[in-house]
Design a protein around this motif. Structure first.
Motif, PDB file in Angstrom:
ATOM      1  N   GLY A 161       9.990  10.660 -15.494  1.00  0.00           N
ATOM      2  CA  GLY A 161      10.764   9.673 -14.388  1.00  0.00           C
ATOM      3  C   GLY A 161      10.810   9.639 -13.130  1.00  0.00           C
ATOM      4  N   LEU A 162      11.439  11.035 -13.230  1.00  0.00           N
ATOM      5  CA  LEU A 162      11.360  11.850 -11.370  1.00  0.00           C
ATOM      6  C   LEU A 162       9.951  12.198 -10.907  1.00  0.00           C
ATOM      7  N   THR A 163       9.209  13.034 -12.331  1.00  0.00           N
ATOM      8  CA  THR A 163       7.639  13.237 -11.800  1.00  0.00           C
ATOM      9  C   THR A 163       7.127  12.454 -10.968  1.00  0.00           C
ATOM     10  N   LEU A 164       7.111  10.603 -12.068  1.00  0.00           N
ATOM     11  CA  LEU A 164       6.748   9.366 -11.276  1.00  0.00           C
ATOM     12  C   LEU A 164       6.708   9.188  -9.722  1.00  0.00           C
ATOM     13  N   PHE A 165       8.852   9.070  -9.569  1.00  0.00           N
ATOM     14  CA  PHE A 165       8.839   8.815  -8.521  1.00  0.00           C
ATOM     15  C   PHE A 165       8.786  10.210  -7.342  1.00  0.00           C
ATOM     16  N   GLN A 166       9.074  11.269  -7.691  1.00  0.00           N
ATOM     17  CA  GLN A 166       8.421  12.406  -6.704  1.00  0.00           C
ATOM     18  C   GLN A 166       6.614  12.426  -6.179  1.00  0.00           C
ATOM     19  N   THR A 167       5.902  11.473  -7.380  1.00  0.00           N
ATOM     20  CA  THR A 167       4.294  12.042  -6.977  1.00  0.00           C
ATOM     21  C   THR A 167       4.333  10.381  -6.924  1.00  0.00           C
ATOM     22  N   GLY A 168       4.669   9.500  -6.342  1.00  0.00           N
ATOM     23  CA  GLY A 168       4.965   8.304  -5.291  1.00  0.00           C
ATOM     24  C   GLY A 168       5.169   8.363  -4.086  1.00  0.00           C
ATOM     25  N   LEU A 169       6.167   8.681  -4.205  1.00  0.00           N
ATOM     26  CA  LEU A 169       6.510   8.728  -3.154  1.00  0.00           C
ATOM     27  C   LEU A 169       6.426   8.606  -1.936  1.00  0.00           C
ATOM     28  N   SER A 170       5.090   9.282  -1.456  1.00  0.00           N
ATOM     29  CA  SER A 170       4.143   9.865  -0.647  1.00  0.00           C
ATOM     30  C   SER A 170       3.220   8.202  -0.688  1.00  0.00           C
ATOM     31  N   PHE A 171       3.286   7.286  -1.729  1.00  0.00           N
ATOM     32  CA  PHE A 171       1.773   6.246  -1.862  1.00  0.00           C
ATOM     33  C   PHE A 171       3.328   5.190  -1.527  1.00  0.00           C
ATOM     34  N   TYR A 172       4.664   4.817  -1.826  1.00  0.00           N
ATOM     35  CA  TYR A 172       5.515   3.814  -2.006  1.00  0.00           C
ATOM     36  C   TYR A 172       5.436   3.858  -0.547  1.00  0.00           C
ATOM     37  N   ILE A 173       5.547   5.009  -0.021  1.00  0.00           N
ATOM     38  CA  ILE A 173       5.919   4.800   2.039  1.00  0.00           C
ATOM     39  C   ILE A 173       5.181   4.537   2.772  1.00  0.00           C
ATOM     40  N   THR A 174       3.392   5.133   2.094  1.00  0.00           N
ATOM     41  CA  THR A 174       2.395   4.631   3.057  1.00  0.00           C
ATOM     42  C   THR A 174       1.749   3.204   2.372  1.00  0.00           C
ATOM     43  N   VAL A 175       1.739   2.521   1.181  1.00  0.00           N
ATOM     44  CA  VAL A 175       1.210   2.036   0.553  1.00  0.00           C
ATOM     45  C   VAL A 175       1.806   0.225   0.509  1.00  0.00           C
ATOM     46  N   LEU A 176       3.395   0.663  -0.664  1.00  0.00           N
ATOM     47  CA  LEU A 176       4.668  -0.363  -0.351  1.00  0.00           C
ATOM     48  C   LEU A 176       4.938  -0.910   0.693  1.00  0.00           C
ATOM     49  N   LEU A 177       5.459   0.418   1.564  1.00  0.00           N
ATOM     50  CA  LEU A 177       6.339  -0.553   3.003  1.00  0.00           C
ATOM     51  C   LEU A 177       5.063  -0.513   4.031  1.00  0.00           C
ATOM     52  N   GLY A 178       4.137  -0.296   3.553  1.00  0.00           N
ATOM     53  CA  GLY A 178       3.190   0.109   4.684  1.00  0.00           C
ATOM     54  C   GLY A 178       3.465   1.229   6.023  1.00  0.00           C
ATOM     55  N   LEU A 179       4.332   1.772   5.980  1.00  0.00           N
ATOM     56  CA  LEU A 179       5.090   3.246   6.996  1.00  0.00           C
ATOM     57  C   LEU A 179       3.538   4.314   7.285  1.00  0.00           C
ATOM     58  N   ASP A 180       3.602   5.076   7.905  1.00  0.00           N
ATOM     59  CA  ASP A 180       2.609   6.114   7.987  1.00  0.00           C
ATOM     60  C   ASP A 180       3.408   7.278   7.428  1.00  0.00           C
ATOM     61  N   SER A 181       2.697   8.156   6.800  1.00  0.00           N
ATOM     62  CA  SER A 181       2.847   9.644   5.970  1.00  0.00           C
ATOM     63  C   SER A 181       3.368  10.415   6.295  1.00  0.00           C
ATOM     64  N   GLY A 182       3.225  10.593   7.913  1.00  0.00           N
ATOM     65  CA  GLY A 182       4.460  10.945   8.459  1.00  0.00           C
ATOM     66  C   GLY A 182       5.843  10.707   8.435  1.00  0.00           C
ATOM     67  N   MET A 183       6.523   9.596   7.773  1.00  0.00           N
ATOM     68  CA  MET A 183       7.504   8.948   7.250  1.00  0.00           C
ATOM     69  C   MET A 183       8.689   9.717   6.647  1.00  0.00           C
ATOM     70  N   THR A 184       7.296  10.413   5.215  1.00  0.00           N
ATOM     71  CA  THR A 184       7.889  10.837   4.470  1.00  0.00           C
ATOM     72  C   THR A 184       9.301  11.903   4.716  1.00  0.00           C
ATOM     73  N   PHE A 185       8.967  12.367   5.630  1.00  0.00           N
ATOM     74  CA  PHE A 185       9.981  13.522   5.603  1.00  0.00           C
ATOM     75  C   PHE A 185      11.408  13.015   6.136  1.00  0.00           C
ATOM     76  N   PRO A 186      11.316  11.921   7.527  1.00  0.00           N
ATOM     77  CA  PRO A 186      12.193  11.553   8.056  1.00  0.00           C
ATOM     78  C   PRO A 186      13.127  10.800   7.103  1.00  0.00           C
ATOM     79  N   LEU A 187      12.566  10.076   6.464  1.00  0.00           N
ATOM     80  CA  LEU A 187      13.153   9.498   4.867  1.00  0.00           C
ATOM     81  C   LEU A 187      14.056  10.412   3.626  1.00  0.00           C
ATOM     82  N   PHE A 188      13.251  11.131   3.817  1.00  0.00           N
ATOM     83  CA  PHE A 188      13.916  12.311   2.576  1.00  0.00           C
ATOM     84  C   PHE A 188      14.549  13.752   3.523  1.00  0.00           C
ATOM     85  N   ALA A 189      14.473  13.190   4.612  1.00  0.00           N
ATOM     86  CA  ALA A 189      15.663  14.553   5.309  1.00  0.00           C
ATOM     87  C   ALA A 189      17.312  13.469   5.337  1.00  0.00           C
ATOM     88  N   ILE A 190      16.990  11.877   5.317  1.00  0.00           N
ATOM     89  CA  ILE A 190      18.224  11.268   4.983  1.00  0.00           C
ATOM     90  C   ILE A 190      19.063  11.205   3.242  1.00  0.00           C
TER      91      ILE A 190
END
Length: 462
Positions: free
Chosen positions: A262-291
């Motif tokens: 489950g965690l690997t599915l989530f971690q692998t997909g995180l950048s895609f959830y951010i860019t595809v599902l939420l429509g944010l730039d890939s650069g937003m991955t770090f700020p969200l992970f930082a939070i």
């Protein structure tokens, strides 16, 4: 026989620096390898190329097959290296020699995994990646398996065990967080070097930092002062079988496999959830992970305190349930009328709580089980317990990589903005939620009371 010292918090922190190094390399591969070689349309528009064939074979993608096979190879070599480490007779100890040997090659092959010497969509690139993926996972095993085996040896009491698990969880988070900076740092070089080259330069810089971190405990900790360096007499295969005969360990491993899929599915997909599902730039991955990291770290003291008061089992079971809910919320990303960034923050905060618990306590549980088993059998096989755990969950990770790269292709031809856009990514988050819930139910069968009582009984008789 020389009396072994109890490791101070300073020694435990020095040890934890090694985790920062290898988690940084692992995070680079886990989060950006698929992103690099199976890019979304958004990344292709930015200038990324398709370096390996995009087609599927019996429903499986090339990158999915490569990463899954690498994990299987990794899992198979774990018991072998663990057996070699447990039985090693060396003046530096049983673990440190492996860590010194593996650190630099580990960093080098991480960089080489992103090098594609042939043209677009070339099978030659796929073969090149396959070879270095095998080398990456072998180097990872050579460093991480002996490293993890030192956890119960340095953590000789319940308090030091939980403290050490807390410290390495902190450095794991920082290593993973730094790995999420790849697109942000690559952006600095993007205009001058182009998309792919900017990623490669960034990864080379981070790999150099990681190698330095991994060498810190390898050269600053004298294993002979703190750990039992008596070589095990069992062969790797017999030691592995003996390890899996432990009922409590089998329960833990079954729940761990479900969690890591489950965690690997989530971690692998995180950048895609951010860019595809939420429509944010890939650069937003770090700020969200930082939070998520900051919120999670805020819970670390509470996890440390409450696990000592109420035990680990209840907190871990709760974390499984909470993680499952966080994954369900992720699956609904982009479907609810909430601003994308706000929704991303909600996911990050929800995931932070179980991250804090599961980042600390599972390692301590394995240490407990291995210590109780040592008292029952009279044989020191800590390396094999950690190898057996990683052997099992890496098989789960292999399955997760195959599942993710294949499920992600579902409805991948849908137009951006249509109702079915990103359906495959959404399904991966939903599956992660189900698997995490099942993992929690399995873990409830772990007999923590029996294990702790055996350790306490052994301490009284020592």
């Amino acid at each position: 026989m020389q009396t072994k010292k109890t490791a101070t918090n300073k020694i435990l922190w020095i040890f934890a620096v090694g985790q920062l190094g290898w988690s940084l390399l692992s995070g680079i591969i886990a989060n950006w390898l698929v992103f690099f070689y199976q890019p979304s349309s958004e990344e292709l528009d930015k200038g990324q190329l398709l370096f390996i064939p995009k087609g599927t074979f019996i429903g499986l993608t090339a990158i999915g097959i490569i990463t899954a096979f690498g994990r299987i190879f990794d899992a198979v070599t774990d018991p072998y290296i663990a057996g070699k480490s447990d039985s090693l007779k060396h003046r530096l100890g049983r673990r440190i020699p492996f860590m010194r040997f593996a650190a630099i090659p580990f960093g080098v092959v991480t960089v080489l995994m992103f090098v594609s010497p042939f043209g677009e969509k070339s099978m030659g690139n796929a073969v090149f990646l396959f070879v270095f993926a095998m080398m990456f996972y072998f180097c990872m095993t050579c460093y991480c398996t002996p490293y993890n085996a030192l956890i119960p040896e340095l953590g000789s009491t319940q308090n030091t065990r939980i403290n050490l698990s807390t410290f390495i969880s902190v450095t794991y988070f920082f290593g993973t967080a730094i790995a999420y900076l790849v697109p942000n740092i690559a952006g600095i070089f993007m205009n001058s070097l182009g998309y792919a080259a900017s990623f490669r330069v960034t990864i080379a810089i981070l790999a150099a930092v990681a190698v330095i971190c991994m060498l810190v405990p390898a050269f600053l900790i004298d294993e002979n002062l703190y750990a039992d360096t008596t070589p095990s007499k069992s062969t790797a295969f017999k030691s592995l079988l003996a390890t899996f005969r432990n009922k409590d360990f089998r329960v833990f491993v079954c729940s761990d496999i479900l969690y890591w899929i489950g965690l690997t599915l989530f971690q692998t997909g995180l950048s895609f959830y951010i860019t595809v599902l939420l429509g944010l730039d890939s650069g937003m991955t770090f700020p969200l992970f930082a939070i998520m990291t900051v919120v999670s770290l805020a819970f670390y003291p509470l996890v440390n305190i409450f696990s000592k008061k109420m035990g680990k089992k209840k907190l871990i079971a709760f974390a499984f349930l909470f993680f499952s809910f966080a994954f369900l919320v992720t699956a609904a990303a982009g479907l609810i009328g909430i601003p994308a960034m706000v929704y991303g923050v909600i996911i990050a905060v929800l995931a932070a709580v179980p991250m804090a618990i599961l980042g600390i306590l599972p390692q301590a549980v394995v240490a407990d089980i291995s210590e109780a088993d040592k008292l029952d059998t009279g044989e020191s096989r800590q390396g094999m317990f950690y190898a057996a755990r990683t052997f099992a969950f890496k098989l789960g990770q292999s399955l997760a990589m195959l599942m993710f790269t294949s499920i992600a292709l579902i409805n991948s031809d849908a137009e951006k903005g249509s109702s079915g856009y990103g359906l495959g990514y959404r399904l991966t988050a939903l599956l992660a939620a189900v698997l995490c819930l099942l993992g929690g139910l399995v873990f409830l069968r772990y007999n923590e009371k029996k294990v702790i009582n055996r350790i306490e009984e052994g301490s009284k008789n020592a």
